[in-house]
Motif scaffolding. Structure first.
Motif, PDB file in Angstrom:
ATOM      1  N   THR A   1      34.150  45.624  73.385  1.00  0.00           N
ATOM      2  CA  THR A   1      35.604  45.454  73.246  1.00  0.00           C
ATOM      3  C   THR A   1      36.198  44.624  74.384  1.00  0.00           C
ATOM      4  O   THR A   1      37.390  44.329  74.368  1.00  0.00           O
ATOM      5  N   VAL A   2      35.359  44.265  75.362  1.00  0.00           N
ATOM      6  CA  VAL A   2      35.841  43.499  76.523  1.00  0.00           C
ATOM      7  C   VAL A   2      35.610  42.012  76.271  1.00  0.00           C
ATOM      8  O   VAL A   2      34.471  41.576  76.081  1.00  0.00           O
ATOM      9  N   ASN A   3      36.664  41.249  76.305  1.00  0.00           N
ATOM     10  CA  ASN A   3      36.562  39.809  76.103  1.00  0.00           C
ATOM     11  C   ASN A   3      36.539  39.063  77.437  1.00  0.00           C
ATOM     12  O   ASN A   3      37.183  39.481  78.399  1.00  0.00           O
ATOM     13  N   ASP A   4      35.774  37.966  77.467  1.00  0.00           N
ATOM     14  CA  ASP A   4      35.899  37.049  78.583  1.00  0.00           C
ATOM     15  C   ASP A   4      37.279  36.400  78.487  1.00  0.00           C
ATOM     16  O   ASP A   4      37.632  35.846  77.436  1.00  0.00           O
ATOM     17  N   PRO A   5      38.084  36.454  79.547  1.00  0.00           N
ATOM     18  CA  PRO A   5      39.469  35.965  79.448  1.00  0.00           C
ATOM     19  C   PRO A   5      39.602  34.487  79.116  1.00  0.00           C
ATOM     20  O   PRO A   5      40.624  34.075  78.581  1.00  0.00           O
ATOM     21  N   GLU A   6      38.576  33.697  79.459  1.00  0.00           N
ATOM     22  CA  GLU A   6      38.649  32.265  79.174  1.00  0.00           C
ATOM     23  C   GLU A   6      37.962  31.896  77.869  1.00  0.00           C
ATOM     24  O   GLU A   6      38.414  31.029  77.136  1.00  0.00           O
ATOM     25  N   LEU A   7      36.850  32.573  77.582  1.00  0.00           N
ATOM     26  CA  LEU A   7      36.067  32.212  76.403  1.00  0.00           C
ATOM     27  C   LEU A   7      36.573  32.904  75.144  1.00  0.00           C
ATOM     28  O   LEU A   7      36.233  32.500  74.029  1.00  0.00           O
ATOM     29  N   HIS A   8      37.352  33.980  75.333  1.00  0.00           N
ATOM     30  CA  HIS A   8      37.978  34.692  74.218  1.00  0.00           C
ATOM     31  C   HIS A   8      36.954  35.216  73.216  1.00  0.00           C
ATOM     32  O   HIS A   8      37.197  35.228  72.012  1.00  0.00           O
ATOM     33  N   ARG A   9      35.834  35.632  73.727  1.00  0.00           N
ATOM     34  CA  ARG A   9      34.817  36.336  72.943  1.00  0.00           C
ATOM     35  C   ARG A   9      34.314  37.496  73.777  1.00  0.00           C
ATOM     36  O   ARG A   9      34.408  37.484  75.009  1.00  0.00           O
TER      37      ARG A   9
ATOM     38  N   LEU B   1      31.913  40.185  75.709  1.00  0.00           N
ATOM     39  CA  LEU B   1      30.800  39.979  76.632  1.00  0.00           C
ATOM     40  C   LEU B   1      29.452  40.233  75.986  1.00  0.00           C
ATOM     41  O   LEU B   1      28.455  39.605  76.350  1.00  0.00           O
ATOM     42  N   VAL B   2      29.401  41.147  75.043  1.00  0.00           N
ATOM     43  CA  VAL B   2      28.123  41.482  74.404  1.00  0.00           C
ATOM     44  C   VAL B   2      27.640  40.316  73.542  1.00  0.00           C
ATOM     45  O   VAL B   2      26.494  39.871  73.650  1.00  0.00           O
ATOM     46  N   SER B   3      28.504  39.798  72.681  1.00  0.00           N
ATOM     47  CA  SER B   3      28.074  38.700  71.808  1.00  0.00           C
ATOM     48  C   SER B   3      27.808  37.421  72.588  1.00  0.00           C
ATOM     49  O   SER B   3      27.037  36.567  72.152  1.00  0.00           O
ATOM     50  N   LEU B   4      28.423  37.301  73.760  1.00  0.00           N
ATOM     51  CA  LEU B   4      28.182  36.129  74.601  1.00  0.00           C
ATOM     52  C   LEU B   4      26.882  36.241  75.398  1.00  0.00           C
ATOM     53  O   LEU B   4      26.485  35.296  76.071  1.00  0.00           O
ATOM     54  N   GLY B   5      26.235  37.407  75.339  1.00  0.00           N
ATOM     55  CA  GLY B   5      24.997  37.587  76.097  1.00  0.00           C
ATOM     56  C   GLY B   5      25.222  37.744  77.582  1.00  0.00           C
ATOM     57  O   GLY B   5      24.332  37.482  78.384  1.00  0.00           O
ATOM     58  N   MET B   6      26.398  38.219  77.960  1.00  0.00           N
ATOM     59  CA  MET B   6      26.734  38.338  79.377  1.00  0.00           C
ATOM     60  C   MET B   6      26.396  39.713  79.952  1.00  0.00           C
ATOM     61  O   MET B   6      26.512  39.910  81.163  1.00  0.00           O
ATOM     62  N   ILE B   7      25.989  40.653  79.113  1.00  0.00           N
ATOM     63  CA  ILE B   7      25.592  41.977  79.605  1.00  0.00           C
ATOM     64  C   ILE B   7      24.084  41.959  79.835  1.00  0.00           C
ATOM     65  O   ILE B   7      23.286  42.014  78.903  1.00  0.00           O
ATOM     66  N   GLU B   8      23.692  41.865  81.092  1.00  0.00           N
ATOM     67  CA  GLU B   8      22.263  41.826  81.419  1.00  0.00           C
ATOM     68  C   GLU B   8      21.652  43.217  81.427  1.00  0.00           C
ATOM     69  O   GLU B   8      20.472  43.398  81.076  1.00  0.00           O
ATOM     70  N   HIS B   9      22.435  44.201  81.816  1.00  0.00           N
ATOM     71  CA  HIS B   9      21.919  45.574  81.872  1.00  0.00           C
ATOM     72  C   HIS B   9      23.070  46.543  81.654  1.00  0.00           C
ATOM     73  O   HIS B   9      24.185  46.323  82.139  1.00  0.00           O
ATOM     74  N   ALA B  10      22.789  47.623  80.909  1.00  0.00           N
ATOM     75  CA  ALA B  10      23.783  48.674  80.702  1.00  0.00           C
ATOM     76  C   ALA B  10      23.054  49.997  80.518  1.00  0.00           C
ATOM     77  O   ALA B  10      22.175  50.111  79.662  1.00  0.00           O
TER      78      ALA B  10
ATOM     79  N   LEU C   1      30.262  26.777  76.032  1.00  0.00           N
ATOM     80  CA  LEU C   1      30.125  27.860  75.068  1.00  0.00           C
ATOM     81  C   LEU C   1      30.701  27.494  73.708  1.00  0.00           C
ATOM     82  O   LEU C   1      30.240  27.975  72.683  1.00  0.00           O
ATOM     83  N   ALA C   2      31.690  26.609  73.694  1.00  0.00           N
ATOM     84  CA  ALA C   2      32.288  26.197  72.431  1.00  0.00           C
ATOM     85  C   ALA C   2      31.333  25.349  71.602  1.00  0.00           C
ATOM     86  O   ALA C   2      31.496  25.243  70.383  1.00  0.00           O
ATOM     87  N   HIS C   3      30.326  24.758  72.246  1.00  0.00           N
ATOM     88  CA  HIS C   3      29.400  23.870  71.554  1.00  0.00           C
ATOM     89  C   HIS C   3      27.985  24.438  71.476  1.00  0.00           C
ATOM     90  O   HIS C   3      27.047  23.728  71.122  1.00  0.00           O
ATOM     91  N   LEU C   4      27.825  25.716  71.788  1.00  0.00           N
ATOM     92  CA  LEU C   4      26.526  26.362  71.684  1.00  0.00           C
ATOM     93  C   LEU C   4      26.580  27.457  70.628  1.00  0.00           C
ATOM     94  O   LEU C   4      27.638  28.044  70.388  1.00  0.00           O
ATOM     95  N   PRO C   5      25.440  27.791  70.000  1.00  0.00           N
ATOM     96  CA  PRO C   5      25.422  28.915  69.070  1.00  0.00           C
ATOM     97  C   PRO C   5      25.622  30.214  69.815  1.00  0.00           C
ATOM     98  O   PRO C   5      25.546  30.265  71.039  1.00  0.00           O
ATOM     99  N   ASP C   6      25.902  31.269  69.064  1.00  0.00           N
ATOM    100  CA  ASP C   6      26.078  32.580  69.673  1.00  0.00           C
ATOM    101  C   ASP C   6      24.870  32.944  70.520  1.00  0.00           C
ATOM    102  O   ASP C   6      23.732  32.699  70.148  1.00  0.00           O
ATOM    103  N   GLN C   7      25.144  33.534  71.683  1.00  0.00           N
ATOM    104  CA  GLN C   7      24.080  33.885  72.625  1.00  0.00           C
ATOM    105  C   GLN C   7      23.514  35.260  72.305  1.00  0.00           C
ATOM    106  O   GLN C   7      24.209  36.135  71.823  1.00  0.00           O
ATOM    107  N   LEU C   8      22.253  35.432  72.604  1.00  0.00           N
ATOM    108  CA  LEU C   8      21.615  36.727  72.418  1.00  0.00           C
ATOM    109  C   LEU C   8      21.851  37.596  73.644  1.00  0.00           C
ATOM    110  O   LEU C   8      21.840  37.114  74.765  1.00  0.00           O
TER     111      LEU C   8
END
Length: 349
Positions: free
Chosen positions: A11-19, A21-30, A339-346
């Motif tokens: 439910t947390v969005n990157d403030p600039e990328l507007h997506r 964090l999970v779908s952007l692949g920004m969560i390395e560990h939880a 990020l706007a020109h790359l596919p969704d990150q894993l």
């Protein structure tokens, strides 16, 4: 409980990328251990301008998970390359240009590079102002000479954590270069492709003023992520900045933002602000991101003459703080475009 934590983080969005964090692949560990949530966020740049907000939002989301009483948030960073990297090992090439001389373009380029390096990015700086190279002097390396490595490639010099190449380190001091276009093109090709830049997140290119041969050679030689326009507020500078914008448009180079240099002056004895060259004129350039308004300060010039970027020599000065913010804003714009020109990150967990 980990699944519940990941659901909360989604439910947390990157403030600039507007997506999120999970779908952007920004969560390395939880993970959750004894009521403590441990989350590592991999930012898209070490110079993330909104790291504080992301930390606040991640902590708030983690604490909504039943059974979590505390959240420990740590950060890593990985600058993501575009679909087509500029050069082997170089992720992003960023051009710093101006329509005219005298606006402090080189000083801004040096401080942008130093600032990104301070934040942990791997940064290179190419002084493409072949006729009037000043980067080496501003980095305190005017007497150093570029050498070749075992593969006969130019070995960039290093200063303040920034790898750089300047014609000032390749030719005798004070010698004028009287070159025509083909020779300039050849030199730029060598600086880019015959130099051992190594792995870089950002290669910043300090362009010469105007819209001439060097700009054309660069934009035709490599894939450029984007450009930054440096201007001062007065109309005579804005007229030429408009021409630079048009040049980048015709060359299909995205303009990532504008930096208004010498935007205002604060008298050190009275604290009164003077708009010596006017102020806010860069907003006349159209719908371009304003990366920063840099005040006019004597120390910036003094630091450049002494060979240490202002962001290092006087990090708490208003000009240095504005330059740091401009560098982070630029890094954020690079991330947004990439990020706007790359596919969704894993997601990596």
């Amino acid at each position: 409980m980990r699944d519940a934590l990941m659901a909360a983080l989604s439910t947390v969005n990157d403030p600039e990328l507007h997506r999120d964090l999970v779908s952007l692949g920004m969560i390395e560990h939880a993970s959750v251990d004894a009521g403590v949530a441990h989350v590592k966020v991999n930012l898209t740049t070490p110079a993330c301008p909104l790291k504080g907000q992301i930390e606040h939002d991640v902590r708030a989301a983690a604490l909504t998970v039943p059974g979590v009483q505390e959240a420990v948030i740590t950060f890593g960073a990985m600058v993501r390359p575009p679909a087509q990297p500029a050069l082997p090992g170089v992720k992003h090439v960023l051009l710093v240009g101006s329509g005219k001389g005298g606006v402090g373009k080189s000083s801004v380029a040096v401080n942008l590079a130093a600032s990104l390096a301070m934040d942990g990015a791997r940064v290179g700086l190419l002084d493409a102002d072949v006729y009037g190279p000043s980067v080496a002097h501003m980095l305190g390396q005017s007497g150093a000479k570029v050498t070749a490595n075992e593969e006969r490639k130019m070995r960039p010099l290093d200063a303040h954590g920034v790898r750089f190449i300047s014609m000032a380190n390749l030719s005798p001091a004070g010698q004028a270069l009287v070159w025509r276009g083909p020779m300039l093109h050849s030199a730029i090709q060598q600086f880019l492709k015959d130099a051992a830049w190594g792995d870089l997140d950002y290669l910043i290119v300090d362009l010469p003023p105007g819209t001439g041969d060097v700009q054309l050679s660069l934009t035709q030689t490599i894939q450029v992520t984007g450009a930054v326009i440096v201007t001062t507020p007065q109309d005579v500078a804005l007229i030429d900045a408009t021409r630079a914008l048009d040049m980048f448009r015709k060359a299909s180079v995205p303009v990532l933002g504008v930096i208004e240099n010498m935007s205002y002056f604060v008298a050190p004895d009275t604290g009164i602000t003077y708009d010596i060259f006017g102020r806010g004129g860069s907003r006349k350039l159209g719908d371009h991101t304003l990366l920063g308004e840099i005040p006019l300060e004597v120390s910036v010039r003094q630091d450049a003459d002494a060979g240490t970027p202002a962001v290092l020599a006087h990090p708490d000065s208003p000009a240095a703080l504005a330059l740091r913010q401009a560098a982070r804003a630029l890094a954020g714009q690079v991330s947004v475009r990439t990020l706007a020109h790359l596919p969704d990150q894993l997601t990596v967990v």
